[in-house]
Design a protein around this motif. Structure first.
Motif: not given
Ligand code: KG4
Ligand code: ZN
Length: 357
Positions: A97-99, A101-105, A127-128, A352-356
């Motif tokens: 996370q974040p990012g 979702t389809v990429a993080l997974i 990631h941040l 995976p999580t889209a948000y931080s």
């Protein structure tokens, strides 16, 4: 979903801790092996810039497919170049996370698979926070407290940094990220993709005072950012207020384009530097950390250095090495070392999580 972390007692103590880091949050498939959080044994990055460039931005579906194609060869290459075998690796770390979702997974699935098959601990990385860690690769014990400015394509954040494990968010963008603004303005000016380096190149020949673009500071004490106003201002400047006027960019001279790029860059850098100064005053910081893709920008690096030198007493500025400003897996493995030492591990339900968080 909140990342579940298990606090486990550390594994048997070895002389060196090698961590395999994996990064797929956006458009770079990356893997790295880092020893003791600082010694880079390998760093492999497969960039997808060529795939996205004709769309002028990242297409999630294309990013996901490219990650799937590259993840195995990139990890294999990172291990080979590091000259390690699976028995030398102490943990698998992944940005979850974040990012996108389809990429993080893709990275998360690869990391979970390796952790399961190789029977290694799994470490979840923000990631941040990893971008922030990249500013500490060369000097990992800054004088505290520190303010960290993380400026990337997807985020613009200010942190109060006391420890690698829990940076405290002081402010972030309420609309566009700084890097996103660079990318959009480059697209309006018909410069190449990604926009940040293209704007920086064009700006070298332009005057930063040619056009007075707005600097949005929000409230008097605000540590948040807003870059949508300047984006609209540049758009109106190029297309006319009603957006019906002809696109003036096609008939502009190279000098006019350079002036717009330089004036835009100056306005964004002004806001980033002033907000960082506000944050420094607020928490009484002794050190400033700078990371993220936009940290590669020389004007930003120079102006931030001037700000740090001009305060009394002067502040120490630590900037991520250029090759670790944009997305990479070294920063993931480096931060994971601190989590390893603290015994903070994820389990195989990691998602995976889209948000931080
Ligand atoms: O950190 P990063 O690789 O990806 C995200 O996490 O978003 O940052 C990519 C962003 C892009 O928006 C790119 O245009 C910007 O960093 N960037 C720059 C420069 N190099 C990359 N922006 C300004 N000046 C640069 N030299
Ligand atoms: Zn990033």
């Amino acid at each position: 979903m909140q990342t579940k972390e298990i606090r486990a007692t550390s594994h048997e103590s070895r002389a060196t801790i090698n961590i395999l880091g994996i990064e797929t949050s956006c458009d770079e498939t990356a893997a790295a092996v880092v020893a003791d959080g600082r010694i880079v044994k390998s760093s492999i990055i497969a960039s997808q810039t060529k795939l996205h460039e004709k769309y002028g931005g990242i297409v999630p579906e294309i990013a996901s497919r490219a990650h799937i194609e590259k993840i195995y060869p990139v990890i294999a290459e990172a291990i080979t170049q590091a000259g390690v075998g699976k028995d030398d690796i102490d943990a698998i770390a992944v940005a979850n996370q974040p990012g996108l979702t389809v990429a993080l997974i893709v990275g998360v699935t690869a990391a979970k698979t390796l952790a399961f098959v190789w029977e290694k601990p799994l470490i979840a990385i923000n990631h941040l926070h990893a971008h922030l860690q990249s500013a500490l690769l060369e000097q990992n014990s800054p004088e505290l407290p520190a303010v960290a400015l993380i400026v990337s394509g997807g985020h613009t954040c200010l942190y109060d940094y006391h420890s690698p494990l829990q940076p405290i968010l002081l402010g972030s963008t309420i609309d566009d990220a700084a890097g996103e603004a660079f990318d959009k303005i480059a697209s309006i000016l018909k410069l190449s993709y990604p926009g940040g380096p293209a704007i920086e190149r064009a700006a070298k020949k332009g005057s930063p005072d040619a056009i007075e673009f707005p600097r949005s500071m929000l409230g008097k004490d605000s540590l948040d950012f807003s870059f949508s106003g300047i984006k609209t201002a540049v758009l109106y400047y190029c297309h006319g207020q009603d957006m019906k006027g002809e696109n003036k960019v096609d008939s502009m001279s190279e000098q006019q384009i350079a002036d717009i790029a330089a004036s835009f860059q100056a306005a964004v850098v002004d806001v980033l530097v002033k907000k960082t100064q506000r944050a420094v005053e607020k928490i009484g910081a002794k050190t400033v950390l700078l990371g993220g893709g936009v940290a590669a920008n020389v004007e930003l690096r120079t102006r931030l250095q001037q700000m740090c030198d001009s305060t009394t007493p002067a502040k120490k500025l630590l900037i991520a090495p250029k090759q670790y400003c944009t997305d990479n897996a070294v920063m993931v493995a480096s931060l994971a070392y601190h989590k390893f030492k603290a015994g903070l591990f994820a389990d195989l339900t990691l998602e995976p999580t889209a948000y931080s968080e």
